[in-house]
Motif scaffolding. Sequence first.
Motif, short mmCIF file in Angstrom:
data_model
loop_
_atom_site.label_atom_id
_atom_site.label_comp_id
_atom_site.label_asym_id
_atom_site.label_seq_id
_atom_site.Cartn_x
_atom_site.Cartn_y
_atom_site.Cartn_z
N THR A 247 0.83 -1.21 0.00
CA THR A 247 0.00 0.00 0.00
C THR A 247 0.86 1.25 0.00
O THR A 247 0.61 2.19 -0.77
N ASP A 248 1.87 1.28 0.86
CA ASP A 248 2.72 2.47 0.95
C ASP A 248 3.50 2.72 -0.34
O ASP A 248 3.63 3.86 -0.79
N ALA A 249 4.02 1.65 -0.93
CA ALA A 249 4.89 1.80 -2.10
C ALA A 249 4.13 2.16 -3.36
O ALA A 249 4.60 2.97 -4.17
N LEU A 250 2.97 1.57 -3.57
CA LEU A 250 2.28 1.73 -4.85
C LEU A 250 0.88 2.36 -4.75
O LEU A 250 0.54 3.24 -5.51
N VAL A 251 0.09 1.89 -3.81
CA VAL A 251 -1.32 2.30 -3.78
C VAL A 251 -1.49 3.74 -3.32
O VAL A 251 -2.36 4.46 -3.83
N ALA A 252 -0.65 4.21 -2.39
CA ALA A 252 -0.80 5.59 -1.89
C ALA A 252 -0.70 6.60 -3.02
O ALA A 252 -1.47 7.57 -3.07
N GLY A 253 0.25 6.40 -3.93
CA GLY A 253 0.38 7.30 -5.06
C GLY A 253 -0.82 7.24 -5.99
O GLY A 253 -1.24 8.27 -6.56
N MET A 254 -1.40 6.05 -6.13
CA MET A 254 -2.59 5.91 -6.98
C MET A 254 -3.79 6.62 -6.35
O MET A 254 -4.65 7.13 -7.07
N ILE A 255 -3.85 6.62 -5.03
CA ILE A 255 -4.92 7.35 -4.35
C ILE A 255 -4.82 8.84 -4.67
O ILE A 255 -5.82 9.51 -4.97
N ALA A 256 -3.60 9.37 -4.63
CA ALA A 256 -3.40 10.80 -4.94
C ALA A 256 -3.81 11.10 -6.37
O ALA A 256 -4.46 12.12 -6.65
N GLU A 257 -3.44 10.22 -7.31
CA GLU A 257 -3.82 10.41 -8.71
C GLU A 257 -5.34 10.38 -8.88
O GLU A 257 -5.91 11.17 -9.64
N ALA B 111 15.90 -8.05 -1.53
CA ALA B 111 16.28 -6.66 -1.78
C ALA B 111 17.51 -6.29 -0.97
O ALA B 111 17.76 -6.83 0.12
N CYS B 112 18.27 -5.34 -1.51
CA CYS B 112 19.49 -4.85 -0.84
C CYS B 112 19.82 -3.47 -1.39
O CYS B 112 19.20 -3.00 -2.34
N ARG B 113 20.83 -2.84 -0.78
CA ARG B 113 21.25 -1.54 -1.30
C ARG B 113 22.00 -1.75 -2.63
O ARG B 113 22.52 -2.84 -2.90
N VAL B 114 22.06 -0.71 -3.44
CA VAL B 114 22.61 -0.85 -4.79
C VAL B 114 24.12 -1.10 -4.79
O VAL B 114 24.68 -1.50 -5.81
N LEU C 13 11.07 -8.68 -0.26
CA LEU C 13 10.04 -7.72 -0.63
C LEU C 13 9.32 -8.18 -1.90
O LEU C 13 9.91 -8.90 -2.72
N PRO C 14 8.08 -7.76 -2.10
CA PRO C 14 7.47 -7.95 -3.42
C PRO C 14 8.28 -7.19 -4.46
O PRO C 14 8.74 -6.07 -4.19
N HIS C 15 8.45 -7.80 -5.62
CA HIS C 15 9.22 -7.10 -6.65
C HIS C 15 8.60 -5.75 -7.00
O HIS C 15 9.30 -4.77 -7.29
N SER C 16 7.26 -5.66 -6.95
CA SER C 16 6.60 -4.40 -7.28
C SER C 16 7.02 -3.27 -6.35
O SER C 16 7.05 -2.11 -6.75
N VAL C 17 7.33 -3.60 -5.09
CA VAL C 17 7.78 -2.57 -4.14
C VAL C 17 9.17 -2.08 -4.53
O VAL C 17 9.44 -0.87 -4.53
#
Length: 316
Positions: free
Chosen positions: A104-114, A172-175, A245-249
């Motif tokens: 929700t934080d990574a993807l859905v919150a931005g969609m709510i704003a849109e 996931a990890c740092r770059v 993490l989910p890849h989408s995040v």
Amino acid sequence: MKIDEKHLIQLAAVVQAGGVTEGASLLGLTQPAVSRTIAQLERRVGEPLFVKGRRPLQPTPLGRALADHGQAMLTASRKASALVDGFRHGRTGVVRIGGSPFFTDALVAGMIAEFQHAYPEVRVEQSYGYLPELRAAINADRIDLAVCPIDILEEGSGLRFQEVLPGRNVVACRVTHPLLMRRKLDPKELLDYPWISPPPGSPLMADLRSLVLFLGATETKIRYYGGSLTAAINYMKASDALTILPHSVVFAYRNEKAITALPINIPHPERALGILHRAEDLGAPAVEAFSNHIQKSFENLKHLIKRHENAVVWGL
């Protein structure tokens, strides 16, 4: 003395328009009907409401005062009509959405704003939870829908699930993580590094346990526990810690160039990300509009997410 509110509204329209014919047209009424109303109102109050012989019509002080009350009623009536019209077309109302925290934080919150750019009068109330809590909240009518991962939906649940993305977990990890420098990565090397725990009770926590067993161990070095998504990412950026993490995040944070996914496939259950709601309908039109927006947003992202996955995750 009781005065008919409709009479005051018609008086206000006549005063606003400057004539009976014009006022009647403003309200969608006939001129004779409005003339009769004004005459009845004058008889009711026992005083003239307009100065005789003036064109355009000029209200008397009493006529003006009564017209002001009628104007307030007319304005309120128009606002109520606009509110009902907006509700029917999904432009007003409340959307109550639940979701798993990281997704929700990574993807859905931005969609709510849109969504609210197009529907600024719709209020969105967001809460967090995992499938058992979200399912209970929908059944108890505490939320309208949930955006969450799901393995299987029981037959006869009374709920409907609409997939928006296939489930795909990554490490996931740092770059600048040392494991990214390996020409060939041995999966067991993941156990040499500290880990950030996924949220307790989340599907990701179960997936981490499955990964540890897959790597031939029974436990791993958890060094950070209980943080939010932002906290986990900030911790990861400043350490060699890993997390699942989910890849989408990970995709959602691609432009920050701070975290990435290790090029390794990991086991995880068959799972999809999507919208969960009552089977019969979505309820208010605003909820349906929001659900359509979420589906369209993910449809537009699907090919970008897949391209990113192919670029960073190569398999064993």
